[in-house]
Design a protein around this motif. Sequence first.
Motif, PDB file in Angstrom:
ATOM      1  N   PHE A 188      52.253  40.200  42.485  1.00  0.00           N
ATOM      2  CA  PHE A 188      51.678  40.748  43.717  1.00  0.00           C
ATOM      3  C   PHE A 188      52.655  41.703  44.405  1.00  0.00           C
ATOM      4  N   GLN A 201      49.210  38.636  51.098  1.00  0.00           N
ATOM      5  CA  GLN A 201      48.728  37.560  50.235  1.00  0.00           C
ATOM      6  C   GLN A 201      48.798  36.243  50.993  1.00  0.00           C
ATOM      7  N   ARG A 203      47.849  31.986  50.126  1.00  0.00           N
ATOM      8  CA  ARG A 203      47.400  31.041  49.113  1.00  0.00           C
ATOM      9  C   ARG A 203      46.706  29.874  49.795  1.00  0.00           C
ATOM     10  N   ARG A 207      40.134  28.731  45.621  1.00  0.00           N
ATOM     11  CA  ARG A 207      40.247  30.144  45.285  1.00  0.00           C
ATOM     12  C   ARG A 207      39.154  30.929  45.997  1.00  0.00           C
ATOM     13  N   ASP A 217      42.457  37.109  44.503  1.00  0.00           N
ATOM     14  CA  ASP A 217      43.890  37.076  44.194  1.00  0.00           C
ATOM     15  C   ASP A 217      44.194  37.450  42.742  1.00  0.00           C
TER      16      ASP A 217
END
Length: 346
Positions: A188, A201, A203, A207, A217
């Motif tokens: 990334f 980004q 997390r 997902r 992602d």
Amino acid sequence: MSAPTVTRQPAVPQPWQHHDRTTLLDSGSYLIHRDTVTQPDGTEGAFEFHQARVDGALTVAVDDQGRIAMVRYRSYVHGEVLTPGGDVDPGQSPFDAALREFHEELGLDLRVENPDVVDHPRLLAVAHVPPTAHWPVAKTGHYFWGGTLTREQMARIRLSDEHTEWRSAPVRGWKDVMCDRDYKRLMFVDRARRSGTTVYQERTTARQLDRHGAPRDFEGIVVFVTTPDGRLLMNLRDRKPSIAWPGYWTPVAGWREGIETAFETAAREVMEETGVAVRDLRVIAGPRHELVSHHTVVLHGTCEGDDSALVLGEGQANRFVPYGEIDKLVGPTPPYVGHYLQLIGG
């Protein structure tokens, strides 16, 4: 005559008064303080609170071949192999912290070594990192560009006691020595470096998908572009050991750029490599082949045309290949091709 109504104005609260502070715990990234205070109602007492240093700052530098410089930590807590960096100290900006950590960890002061990088700070990426078993508080990492290090500069690197070694390697060269979480973050950050775009980004446990049903992602794509009469658009890849499937006939594949969606990456890669405008893109549903990375989105699209319409933008050759002739190509094909052709009905 009745008495007039008297409206009493509420008393204006006094501000908190802070008298002194005792730090009960300072573990570097987590602190516990006890303050002696006077509260707005005049009551005196102690107020205890916890403080986490949640900002990190890291520097991404490359050698004269574009390979990313990384260090190996002695501790498993932060991740074993990372770009140089650390916590942002109180009163310090993320960029200043990145410069300080780079100097402390590698012995190179970028203010002297690469002054242009310091004169023109470039934020590559911001990553939100949720708590883990070894790191119980969420953090936000700021990744800054450190420029290109010459061979002479790299020869002068001297590691701090935090690390055991350093080296530079292409992104793919780090895959086997990093955990999947850290390798994904490296891809990334390198995407931001390559594209010249600052990216973000985060997390999460589940997902996230975009409106087309593709993961947000992702880092790479493979596109099965087919024609109505049953042909698959294939590219004979260069024989470069640094790329996936060198010398193989594969569907169009490539890396994400900037903040592209999977569909945007697919359309751009197909146009750049073959000159074809793909349409009717969709994510291929079904089980993922074991040789396709879960960082990669596999898509299906359609087009019309023949070999005369193809433009070679990358690789050694492009061809529309009938499904029944794929196994007869002069040159190998990846095992995943047949798997996905079955899923799209080829």
